[in-house]
Motif scaffolding. Structure first.
Motif, PDB file in Angstrom:
ATOM      1  N   THR A   1      16.158  34.723  38.547  1.00 33.60           N
ATOM      2  CA  THR A   1      17.347  34.932  39.373  1.00 33.60           C
ATOM      3  C   THR A   1      17.827  33.614  39.970  1.00 33.60           C
ATOM      4  O   THR A   1      19.029  33.298  39.944  1.00 33.60           O
ATOM      5  CB  THR A   1      17.043  35.937  40.493  1.00 33.60           C
ATOM      6  N   ILE A   2      16.902  32.841  40.500  1.00 29.72           N
ATOM      7  CA  ILE A   2      17.249  31.542  41.077  1.00 29.72           C
ATOM      8  C   ILE A   2      17.856  30.625  40.019  1.00 29.72           C
ATOM      9  O   ILE A   2      18.866  29.938  40.257  1.00 29.72           O
ATOM     10  CB  ILE A   2      16.001  30.880  41.702  1.00 29.72           C
ATOM     11  N   ASN A   3      17.275  30.627  38.825  1.00 31.86           N
ATOM     12  CA  ASN A   3      17.761  29.756  37.748  1.00 31.86           C
ATOM     13  C   ASN A   3      19.183  30.103  37.328  1.00 31.86           C
ATOM     14  O   ASN A   3      20.033  29.222  37.148  1.00 31.86           O
ATOM     15  CB  ASN A   3      16.828  29.860  36.537  1.00 31.86           C
ATOM     16  N   VAL A   4      19.449  31.392  37.164  1.00 32.79           N
ATOM     17  CA  VAL A   4      20.787  31.811  36.735  1.00 32.79           C
ATOM     18  C   VAL A   4      21.813  31.570  37.840  1.00 32.79           C
ATOM     19  O   VAL A   4      22.950  31.163  37.567  1.00 32.79           O
ATOM     20  CB  VAL A   4      20.785  33.297  36.317  1.00 32.79           C
ATOM     21  N   ALA A   5      21.415  31.788  39.071  1.00 30.18           N
ATOM     22  CA  ALA A   5      22.345  31.632  40.204  1.00 30.18           C
ATOM     23  C   ALA A   5      22.909  30.221  40.295  1.00 30.18           C
ATOM     24  O   ALA A   5      24.055  30.027  40.721  1.00 30.18           O
ATOM     25  CB  ALA A   5      21.640  32.008  41.499  1.00 30.18           C
TER      26      ALA A   5
ATOM     27  N   VAL B   1      30.001  41.531  50.637  1.00 31.57           N
ATOM     28  CA  VAL B   1      30.465  40.575  49.624  1.00 31.57           C
ATOM     29  C   VAL B   1      31.985  40.669  49.476  1.00 31.57           C
ATOM     30  O   VAL B   1      32.687  39.654  49.442  1.00 31.57           O
ATOM     31  CB  VAL B   1      29.769  40.820  48.276  1.00 31.57           C
ATOM     32  N   ARG B   2      32.490  41.866  49.413  1.00 31.71           N
ATOM     33  CA  ARG B   2      33.935  42.058  49.248  1.00 31.71           C
ATOM     34  C   ARG B   2      34.720  41.559  50.458  1.00 31.71           C
ATOM     35  O   ARG B   2      35.822  41.031  50.313  1.00 31.71           O
ATOM     36  CB  ARG B   2      34.242  43.545  49.008  1.00 31.71           C
ATOM     37  N   ASN B   3      34.139  41.722  51.633  1.00 33.70           N
ATOM     38  CA  ASN B   3      34.809  41.289  52.863  1.00 33.70           C
ATOM     39  C   ASN B   3      34.547  39.827  53.196  1.00 33.70           C
ATOM     40  O   ASN B   3      34.987  39.331  54.237  1.00 33.70           O
ATOM     41  CB  ASN B   3      34.359  42.166  54.041  1.00 33.70           C
ATOM     42  N   LYS B   4      33.772  39.168  52.321  1.00 30.07           N
ATOM     43  CA  LYS B   4      33.426  37.758  52.501  1.00 30.07           C
ATOM     44  C   LYS B   4      32.639  37.514  53.795  1.00 30.07           C
ATOM     45  O   LYS B   4      32.779  36.480  54.451  1.00 30.07           O
ATOM     46  CB  LYS B   4      34.677  36.876  52.441  1.00 30.07           C
ATOM     47  N   THR B   5      31.804  38.495  54.162  1.00 25.47           N
ATOM     48  CA  THR B   5      30.936  38.334  55.341  1.00 25.47           C
ATOM     49  C   THR B   5      29.460  38.274  54.940  1.00 25.47           C
ATOM     50  O   THR B   5      28.586  38.217  55.802  1.00 25.47           O
ATOM     51  CB  THR B   5      31.141  39.498  56.328  1.00 25.47           C
ATOM     52  N   TRP B   6      29.200  38.290  53.629  1.00 28.95           N
ATOM     53  CA  TRP B   6      27.818  38.267  53.138  1.00 28.95           C
ATOM     54  C   TRP B   6      27.130  36.957  53.475  1.00 28.95           C
ATOM     55  O   TRP B   6      27.732  35.883  53.425  1.00 28.95           O
ATOM     56  CB  TRP B   6      27.811  38.476  51.625  1.00 28.95           C
ATOM     57  N   LYS B   7      25.848  37.049  53.825  1.00 26.81           N
ATOM     58  CA  LYS B   7      25.038  35.866  54.090  1.00 26.81           C
ATOM     59  C   LYS B   7      23.755  35.945  53.257  1.00 26.81           C
ATOM     60  O   LYS B   7      23.242  37.034  53.007  1.00 26.81           O
ATOM     61  CB  LYS B   7      24.683  35.774  55.582  1.00 26.81           C
ATOM     62  N   ASN B   8      23.247  34.817  52.886  1.00 23.65           N
ATOM     63  CA  ASN B   8      22.057  34.775  52.021  1.00 23.65           C
ATOM     64  C   ASN B   8      20.780  34.881  52.841  1.00 23.65           C
ATOM     65  O   ASN B   8      19.901  34.017  52.782  1.00 23.65           O
ATOM     66  CB  ASN B   8      22.048  33.488  51.189  1.00 23.65           C
ATOM     67  N   ASP B   9      20.670  35.963  53.577  1.00 21.01           N
ATOM     68  CA  ASP B   9      19.490  36.131  54.426  1.00 21.01           C
ATOM     69  C   ASP B   9      18.371  36.837  53.673  1.00 21.01           C
ATOM     70  O   ASP B   9      18.502  37.179  52.498  1.00 21.01           O
ATOM     71  CB  ASP B   9      19.840  36.883  55.710  1.00 21.01           C
ATOM     72  N   GLN B  10      17.264  37.047  54.365  1.00 15.42           N
ATOM     73  CA  GLN B  10      16.109  37.731  53.785  1.00 15.42           C
ATOM     74  C   GLN B  10      15.893  39.026  54.577  1.00 15.42           C
ATOM     75  O   GLN B  10      15.254  39.031  55.622  1.00 15.42           O
ATOM     76  CB  GLN B  10      14.879  36.826  53.841  1.00 15.42           C
TER      77      GLN B  10
ATOM     78  N   PRO C   1      27.839  29.924  40.708  1.00 17.09           N
ATOM     79  CA  PRO C   1      27.929  29.864  42.182  1.00 17.09           C
ATOM     80  C   PRO C   1      28.865  30.891  42.801  1.00 17.09           C
ATOM     81  O   PRO C   1      28.773  31.163  44.002  1.00 17.09           O
ATOM     82  CB  PRO C   1      28.426  28.435  42.433  1.00 17.09           C
ATOM     83  N   ASP C   2      29.755  31.486  41.992  1.00 16.00           N
ATOM     84  CA  ASP C   2      30.702  32.469  42.525  1.00 16.00           C
ATOM     85  C   ASP C   2      30.179  33.902  42.463  1.00 16.00           C
ATOM     86  O   ASP C   2      30.876  34.835  42.846  1.00 16.00           O
ATOM     87  CB  ASP C   2      32.027  32.381  41.770  1.00 16.00           C
ATOM     88  N   VAL C   3      28.966  34.059  41.955  1.00 14.39           N
ATOM     89  CA  VAL C   3      28.341  35.382  41.881  1.00 14.39           C
ATOM     90  C   VAL C   3      27.258  35.471  42.959  1.00 14.39           C
ATOM     91  O   VAL C   3      26.527  34.514  43.195  1.00 14.39           O
ATOM     92  CB  VAL C   3      27.704  35.612  40.489  1.00 14.39           C
ATOM     93  N   VAL C   4      27.160  36.633  43.603  1.00 16.38           N
ATOM     94  CA  VAL C   4      26.095  36.871  44.584  1.00 16.38           C
ATOM     95  C   VAL C   4      24.934  37.564  43.896  1.00 16.38           C
ATOM     96  O   VAL C   4      25.112  38.584  43.219  1.00 16.38           O
ATOM     97  CB  VAL C   4      26.598  37.735  45.757  1.00 16.38           C
TER      98      VAL C   4
ATOM     99  N   TYR D   1      10.899  35.948  47.780  1.00 16.61           N
ATOM    100  CA  TYR D   1      10.967  35.121  48.998  1.00 16.61           C
ATOM    101  C   TYR D   1      11.798  33.856  48.811  1.00 16.61           C
ATOM    102  O   TYR D   1      11.935  33.054  49.738  1.00 16.61           O
ATOM    103  CB  TYR D   1       9.562  34.752  49.467  1.00 16.61           C
ATOM    104  N   LYS D   2      12.412  33.665  47.644  1.00 18.72           N
ATOM    105  CA  LYS D   2      13.224  32.480  47.418  1.00 18.72           C
ATOM    106  C   LYS D   2      14.708  32.801  47.555  1.00 18.72           C
ATOM    107  O   LYS D   2      15.186  33.814  47.050  1.00 18.72           O
ATOM    108  CB  LYS D   2      12.953  31.906  46.021  1.00 18.72           C
ATOM    109  N   THR D   3      15.425  31.911  48.235  1.00 20.97           N
ATOM    110  CA  THR D   3      16.867  32.082  48.405  1.00 20.97           C
ATOM    111  C   THR D   3      17.589  30.791  48.023  1.00 20.97           C
ATOM    112  O   THR D   3      16.980  29.737  47.883  1.00 20.97           O
ATOM    113  CB  THR D   3      17.235  32.435  49.859  1.00 20.97           C
ATOM    114  N   SER D   4      18.906  30.891  47.873  1.00 16.72           N
ATOM    115  CA  SER D   4      19.764  29.719  47.720  1.00 16.72           C
ATOM    116  C   SER D   4      21.129  30.118  48.273  1.00 16.72           C
ATOM    117  O   SER D   4      21.272  31.199  48.855  1.00 16.72           O
ATOM    118  CB  SER D   4      19.857  29.285  46.251  1.00 16.72           C
ATOM    119  N   GLU D   5      22.134  29.269  48.096  1.00 23.30           N
ATOM    120  CA  GLU D   5      23.441  29.542  48.698  1.00 23.30           C
ATOM    121  C   GLU D   5      24.024  30.882  48.266  1.00 23.30           C
ATOM    122  O   GLU D   5      24.712  31.541  49.043  1.00 23.30           O
ATOM    123  CB  GLU D   5      24.421  28.422  48.354  1.00 23.30           C
ATOM    124  N   ASN D   6      23.749  31.289  47.034  1.00 28.79           N
ATOM    125  CA  ASN D   6      24.286  32.566  46.556  1.00 28.79           C
ATOM    126  C   ASN D   6      23.196  33.554  46.163  1.00 28.79           C
ATOM    127  O   ASN D   6      23.433  34.484  45.393  1.00 28.79           O
ATOM    128  CB  ASN D   6      25.247  32.343  45.379  1.00 28.79           C
ATOM    129  N   VAL D   7      21.997  33.370  46.707  1.00 29.93           N
ATOM    130  CA  VAL D   7      20.881  34.294  46.453  1.00 29.93           C
ATOM    131  C   VAL D   7      20.270  34.732  47.776  1.00 29.93           C
ATOM    132  O   VAL D   7      19.884  33.907  48.602  1.00 29.93           O
ATOM    133  CB  VAL D   7      19.782  33.635  45.592  1.00 29.93           C
TER     134      VAL D   7
END
Length: 376
Positions: free
Chosen positions: A120-124, A285-294, A128-131, A138-144
């Motif tokens: 998932t991390i590799n594809v993300a 995601v649709r409302n552009k309020t999504w955050k890459n939290d855990q 970058p425009d996909v969530v 336990y791994k995150t990034s800007e869009n994960v």
């Protein structure tokens, strides 16, 4: 007829023919009424969401629970279009599948197994425009982001039921992979068992699979042969519950209410309720309020719970479960509150202290009462 009359008839016919032709040529072209003009239909583009499952949706367990959540999403947000890819092995195959889903225009991709984390991390990184939302990692990034639920709270409650039910004081546990998630569940279940029955032990057998109905059932049979009279599981099929029923014993299911598959055996199940979370995430995601939290949702969020009790569960057991659940729901107490000892009897969590999320997420030891080892 004489020649004069023939000439008159021919002239009359010629005049009539010319009048008909002239009339047709001057006939106005009909103009359709405004209401009859065909308008081009405007089709609203669907918001595309995809799911990757490690097993078939018919497993009656893990993937089935996620797919029920997907259906809830579609029901609540009709203009969402979902795609599922089932039975995707963890590793290189999953990276290929996730890439294909990103290429097909999906705006959110849920990858629902621990082994999909690095893929998932590799594809993300490439999209970058996909969530991307990875389950149980336990791994995150800007869009994960990551998401899971505190199923250990439900595990504890089902442990109370098992501890009150066993007569042999040996409870079998069919375990999938030796990762913190599974170890944490075994420990929570054992804490629940021993809160009502300190003499009981939980015997663990590993399958090293998530979905293998035959192997899971055979593992349960080996535990029953070893003296277990209640079987618990962290597996994706009801095979262990069916083995318990065939042996005339009892079981505690996982993922979904497994009582339909083994009605005479299943005492209750630790269950997931993914639907509301999927709706909340897609809307963000649709409302552009999504955050890459855990996200690690508690029982009070409604993401985890226990299934209805089977008819064989005693009323006093139900009362004990209700009391413990009230404490958990009110956040007055949680499962891993000290004192907690390990298998050697050494205190790992002092009295009054609560394990941190970090420590729970990295569990690599068994609590007192577990009979088994953790493979390297």
């Amino acid at each position: 007829m004489n020649s004069k009359r023939r000439s008159a008839v021919l002239v009359a016919l010629l005049v009539s023919f010319l009048l008909v032709i002239t009339g047709c040529g001057n006939k106005p072209t009909a103009t359709p009424a405004p209401a009859e003009v065909k308008k081009e239909e405007v089709t609203k583009e669907k918001f595309k969401v995809a799911y990757v499952y490690v097993g078939p949706v018919g497993d009656a367990g893990w993937s089935y629970a996620h797919d029920q959540g997907r259906k809830f999403l579609v029901d609540k947000i009709p203009d969402v279009e979902t795609t599922i890819i089932e039975s995707v092995p963890e590793g290189a195959d999953s990276e290929r599948v996730i890439t294909q889903l990103a290429e097909k225009g999906n705006k959110v991709i849920f990858t629902t197994s621990f082994g999909y984390m690095d893929p998932t991390i590799n594809v993300a990184k490439k999209y970058p425009d996909v969530v991307f939302m990875h389950n149980s990692g336990y791994k995150t990034s800007e869009n994960v982001g990551t998401y899971f639920g505190r199923i250990y709270q439900a595990r504890y409650l089902t442990g109370i039921v098992a501890g009150k039910t066993t007569k042999s004081n040996t409870i079998g546990y069919v375990a999938a992979m030796p990762i913190p998630e599974v170890i944490r569940g075994i420990n929570a279940f054992t804490q629940g068992v021993r809160s009502v029955n300190p003499a009981a032990k939980v015997k663990v057998v590993w399958t090293n699979t998530w979905y293998d109905p035959a192997m899971e059932k055979d593992a349960a049979k080996s535990l029953l042969t070893a003296g277990a009279d209640v079987i618990a599981q962290h597996q994706d099929t009801p095979g262990p519950m069916q083995a318990a029923e065939e042996a005339g014993k009892f079981g505690v299911g996982y993922n979904m209410d497994m009582s339909k598959m083994a009605p005479k055996a299943v005492l209750t199940s630790a269950v997931w309720n993914w639907g509301p979370y999927y709706v909340k995430t897609v809307e963000a995601v649709r409302n552009k309020t999504w955050k890459n939290d855990q996200y690690w949702g508690a029982m009070s969020d409604g993401i985890v719970d226990i299934a209805p009790f089977g008819p064989m569960v005693a009323e006093d057991t139900k009362k004990l479960v209700a009391e413990a659940k009230d404490q958990i729901m009110a956040k007055k107490w949680d499962v891993f509150t000290g004192p907690i000892k390990d298998q050697k009897g050494e205190v790992k969590v002092p009295a009054g202290q609560v394990m941190t999320d970090k420590d729970m997420l990295s569990f690599d030891w068994f609590v007192e009462g577990v009979d088994g080892t953790i493979p390297k």
